[in-house]
Design a protein around this motif. Structure first.
Motif, PDB file in Angstrom:
ATOM      1  N   ARG A 104       0.837  -1.205   0.000  1.00 40.03           N
ATOM      2  CA  ARG A 104       0.000   0.000   0.000  1.00 40.03           C
ATOM      3  C   ARG A 104       0.870   1.253   0.000  1.00 40.03           C
ATOM      4  NH1 ARG A 104      -2.053   0.771   5.529  1.00 40.03           N
ATOM      5  NH2 ARG A 104       0.068   1.615   5.653  1.00 40.03           N
ATOM      6  N   ASP A 105       1.916   1.237   0.806  1.00 45.46           N
ATOM      7  CA  ASP A 105       2.805   2.387   0.864  1.00 45.46           C
ATOM      8  C   ASP A 105       3.507   2.604  -0.473  1.00 45.46           C
ATOM      9  OD1 ASP A 105       2.029   2.610   3.471  1.00 45.46           O
ATOM     10  OD2 ASP A 105       3.888   1.801   4.321  1.00 45.46           O
ATOM     11  N   ALA A 106       3.908   1.516  -1.118  1.00 45.99           N
ATOM     12  CA  ALA A 106       4.535   1.637  -2.435  1.00 45.99           C
ATOM     13  C   ALA A 106       3.549   2.209  -3.449  1.00 45.99           C
ATOM     14  CB  ALA A 106       5.049   0.268  -2.894  1.00 45.99           C
ATOM     15  N   ALA A 107       2.301   1.752  -3.366  1.00 51.50           N
ATOM     16  CA  ALA A 107       1.269   2.280  -4.259  1.00 51.50           C
ATOM     17  C   ALA A 107       1.029   3.765  -3.996  1.00 51.50           C
ATOM     18  CB  ALA A 107      -0.031   1.495  -4.080  1.00 51.50           C
ATOM     19  N   LEU A 108       1.031   4.147  -2.737  1.00 51.73           N
ATOM     20  CA  LEU A 108       0.833   5.544  -2.372  1.00 51.73           C
ATOM     21  C   LEU A 108       1.907   6.433  -2.993  1.00 51.73           C
ATOM     22  CD1 LEU A 108      -0.282   7.905  -0.641  1.00 51.73           C
ATOM     23  CD2 LEU A 108       1.171   7.063   1.224  1.00 51.73           C
ATOM     24  N   VAL A 109       3.161   6.045  -2.822  1.00 49.58           N
ATOM     25  CA  VAL A 109       4.263   6.838  -3.362  1.00 49.58           C
ATOM     26  C   VAL A 109       4.165   6.914  -4.886  1.00 49.58           C
ATOM     27  CG1 VAL A 109       6.764   6.973  -3.602  1.00 49.58           C
ATOM     28  CG2 VAL A 109       5.767   6.338  -1.409  1.00 49.58           C
ATOM     29  N   ARG A 115      -0.949  -5.023  -6.848  1.00 44.92           N
ATOM     30  CA  ARG A 115      -0.460  -6.019  -5.888  1.00 44.92           C
ATOM     31  C   ARG A 115      -1.052  -5.757  -4.508  1.00 44.92           C
ATOM     32  NH1 ARG A 115      -0.011 -10.850  -4.580  1.00 44.92           N
ATOM     33  NH2 ARG A 115       1.699 -11.409  -3.180  1.00 44.92           N
ATOM     34  N   TYR A 116      -1.131  -4.512  -4.106  1.00 41.33           N
ATOM     35  CA  TYR A 116      -1.728  -4.164  -2.812  1.00 41.33           C
ATOM     36  C   TYR A 116      -3.188  -4.589  -2.763  1.00 41.33           C
ATOM     37  CZ  TYR A 116      -4.560  -1.175   0.195  1.00 41.33           C
ATOM     38  OH  TYR A 116      -5.506  -0.716   1.080  1.00 41.33           O
ATOM     39  N   LEU A 117      -3.946  -4.299  -3.809  1.00 34.75           N
ATOM     40  CA  LEU A 117      -5.364  -4.645  -3.814  1.00 34.75           C
ATOM     41  C   LEU A 117      -5.568  -6.149  -3.834  1.00 34.75           C
ATOM     42  CD1 LEU A 117      -6.762  -1.902  -6.246  1.00 34.75           C
ATOM     43  CD2 LEU A 117      -6.907  -1.969  -3.744  1.00 34.75           C
ATOM     44  N   GLU A 118      -4.675  -6.882  -4.496  1.00 31.27           N
ATOM     45  CA  GLU A 118      -4.761  -8.346  -4.497  1.00 31.27           C
ATOM     46  C   GLU A 118      -4.576  -8.898  -3.080  1.00 31.27           C
ATOM     47  OE1 GLU A 118      -2.986  -9.220  -9.018  1.00 31.27           O
ATOM     48  OE2 GLU A 118      -1.697  -9.368  -7.240  1.00 31.27           O
ATOM     49  N   LEU A 119      -3.576  -8.392  -2.371  1.00 32.25           N
ATOM     50  CA  LEU A 119      -3.338  -8.855  -1.000  1.00 32.25           C
ATOM     51  C   LEU A 119      -4.492  -8.473  -0.082  1.00 32.25           C
ATOM     52  CD1 LEU A 119       0.458  -7.998  -0.649  1.00 32.25           C
ATOM     53  CD2 LEU A 119      -0.568 -10.280  -0.813  1.00 32.25           C
ATOM     54  N   ARG A 120      -5.034  -7.317  -0.284  1.00 33.70           N
ATOM     55  CA  ARG A 120      -6.178  -6.865   0.525  1.00 33.70           C
ATOM     56  C   ARG A 120      -7.402  -7.742   0.273  1.00 33.70           C
ATOM     57  NH1 ARG A 120      -8.282  -0.684  -0.069  1.00 33.70           N
ATOM     58  NH2 ARG A 120     -10.490  -1.007   0.437  1.00 33.70           N
ATOM     59  N   ALA A 121      -7.653  -8.058  -1.005  1.00 34.76           N
ATOM     60  CA  ALA A 121      -8.787  -8.909  -1.346  1.00 34.76           C
ATOM     61  C   ALA A 121      -8.600 -10.318  -0.775  1.00 34.76           C
ATOM     62  CB  ALA A 121      -8.950  -8.971  -2.867  1.00 34.76           C
ATOM     63  N   GLU A 122      -7.364 -10.813  -0.824  1.00 37.54           N
ATOM     64  CA  GLU A 122      -7.075 -12.136  -0.283  1.00 37.54           C
ATOM     65  C   GLU A 122      -7.341 -12.175   1.214  1.00 37.54           C
ATOM     66  OE1 GLU A 122      -3.096 -14.926   0.325  1.00 37.54           O
ATOM     67  OE2 GLU A 122      -3.216 -13.561  -1.402  1.00 37.54           O
ATOM     68  N   ARG A 123      -6.911 -11.142   1.936  1.00 42.32           N
ATOM     69  CA  ARG A 123      -7.149 -11.099   3.382  1.00 42.32           C
ATOM     70  C   ARG A 123      -8.633 -11.029   3.700  1.00 42.32           C
ATOM     71  NH1 ARG A 123      -8.233  -6.828   6.337  1.00 42.32           N
ATOM     72  NH2 ARG A 123      -7.417  -5.346   4.802  1.00 42.32           N
ATOM     73  N   GLU A 124      -9.396 -10.324   2.881  1.00 39.72           N
ATOM     74  CA  GLU A 124     -10.826 -10.160   3.121  1.00 39.72           C
ATOM     75  C   GLU A 124     -11.651 -11.301   2.544  1.00 39.72           C
ATOM     76  OE1 GLU A 124     -12.134  -6.322   1.823  1.00 39.72           O
ATOM     77  OE2 GLU A 124     -10.633  -5.236   3.003  1.00 39.72           O
ATOM     78  N   HIS A 125     -10.976 -12.287   1.944  1.00 38.96           N
ATOM     79  CA  HIS A 125     -11.646 -13.471   1.380  1.00 38.96           C
ATOM     80  C   HIS A 125     -12.705 -13.066   0.360  1.00 38.96           C
ATOM     81  CE1 HIS A 125      -9.621 -15.828   4.445  1.00 38.96           C
ATOM     82  NE2 HIS A 125     -10.143 -15.054   5.385  1.00 38.96           N
ATOM     83  N   ARG A 126     -12.308 -12.226  -0.558  1.00 39.05           N
ATOM     84  CA  ARG A 126     -13.212 -11.816  -1.626  1.00 39.05           C
ATOM     85  C   ARG A 126     -12.415 -11.637  -2.903  1.00 39.05           C
ATOM     86  NH1 ARG A 126     -15.804  -6.239  -0.051  1.00 39.05           N
ATOM     87  NH2 ARG A 126     -15.933  -7.188   2.026  1.00 39.05           N
ATOM     88  N   GLY A 127     -13.129 -11.584  -4.022  1.00 41.38           N
ATOM     89  CA  GLY A 127     -12.466 -11.375  -5.292  1.00 41.38           C
ATOM     90  C   GLY A 127     -12.020  -9.940  -5.447  1.00 41.38           C
TER      91      GLY A 127
END
Length: 359
Positions: free
Chosen positions: A173-178, A232-244
């Protein structure tokens, strides 16, 4: 300059604003039965078409003026130009060493603009007949911005460092922010206020819709170097939230769950303070000179400066940065979109690709 306690919320909603305005001195008590009472109108002035950052700045400007009025026994609705001229000479700022110093001309001009905006709003609602700031002399601002901009080498080093250290949801997320800050030139409020639903496809380009200055909705294309860490950040976030990935909702960039405190599940939008801290931490880790003074506007100014230095037409840079006046772009960013296919963000990606590793 006098600073009162700001409202507690992060969205600057009416309840928080009303509480903050209730603390302002030199104004008559609130009258719940009068919809045009000065404190109520002041709340609406702060709320109208202003970002959280602007609300806080205008609140501080007004608090400084009203505090001076209280100290000198002046009714702000009876103030005249001479009063404003007397007040502005007293404006100070406190440096990191704790020593008060006379405010810079740009600070004085900005403060007067904030107070003048308040008086104009009161006038438009027939709360007062005069704006004593309107005729007051304004100090001339420097034509060049004193704010720092990074060169190509430092910008590329910061972007590379943010990605190379990324391994977790928060670090991606931080990398995406920058990347979003430097590859789009957006104001920080445009990024912190964006939602996942603001991502879209238009004419083959991934775009980000955002809210600009004054509440204006606009969009900017996202180039590959910005999309990579964001995806990549959104993929990891979706994986943690158990959603597509397509089922994600909420802020585009959000806080992550606290590892040891279940009362902090994350999912809230990043605050501007979070952005400042992240930028400075990553810049310090990357060995960027002056890391302690870097701000979100550093990224914005870097974007404009690099593009102008590489002969991108000033009109395109003006459009990208959302400047109403081309002189702002020319005078503050020329240091030495259009929307999609011709957007200068593509040029910026090419400029930095030569400096970045692994492109």
């Amino acid at each position: 300059m006098t600073e009162l306690a700001p409202w507690g919320g992060s969205r600057g909603d009416l309840e928080d604003l009303a509480e903050a305005v209730s603390l302002l001195p030199a104004l008559p008590p609130a009258d719940p039965g009068d919809r045009y009472a000065i404190r109520h109108v002041t709340v609406l002035w702060l709320k109208a078409d202003k970002s959280e950052h602007t609300q806080r700045a205008y609140y501080a400007d007004l608090a400084a003026w009203l505090s001076w009025c209280q100290r000198t026994g002046l009714d702000p609705l009876k103030a005249r130009r001479a009063d404003v001229d007397a007040w502005k000479t007293t404006l100070t700022v406190t440096g990191r060493d704790g020593v008060p110093r006379p405010a810079a001309p740009s600070t004085v001009a900005r403060t007067l603009a904030g107070v003048s905006s308040w008086y104009r709003y009161l006038q438009s609602n027939d709360v007062t007949e005069r704006n004593p700031v309107a005729a007051a002399g304004r100090p001339k601002r420097d034509r060049t911005s004193p704010l720092p901009a990074l060169d190509e080498k430092a910008t590329a080093a910061l972007l590379d460092h943010a990605e190379r250290r990324a391994h977790s949801e928060a670090s991606w997320r931080d990398a995406a922010l920058v990347a979003l800050l430097f590859y789009t030139g957006l104001r920080v409020s445009g990024i912190t206020g964006a939602h996942v639903s603001d991502l879209a496809i238009d004419a083959g380009h991934t775009i980000l819709r955002y809210t600009g200055k004054g509440g204006r909705r606009d969009f900017v294309p996202l180039v590959a170097p910005a999309l990579r860490p964001l995806r990549r950040y959104l993929e990891l976030r979706a994986e943690r939230e158990h959603r597509g990935l397509d089922d994600l909702t909420g802020p585009l960039l959000a806080t992550t769950p606290h590892p040891h405190d279940r009362s902090k599940p994350g999912g809230k939008p990043l605050r501007q303070r979070d952005v400042w801290q992240t930028l400075r931490r990553l810049a310090a880790e990357a060995g960027i000179p002056g890391a302690a003074s870097i701000s979100p506007h550093t990224a914005r100014r870097t974007t404009g400066t690099l593009l102008l230095a590489h002969d991108v037409p000033v009109q395109k840079v003006q459009d990208l940065l959302g400047h109403a006046d081309i002189r702002t772009t020319r005078d503050h960013y020329d240091a030495h979109r259009h929307k999609l296919d011709s957007s200068p963000v593509h040029t910026l990606a090419q400029i930095l690709a030569e400096r970045r590793g692994g492109e």
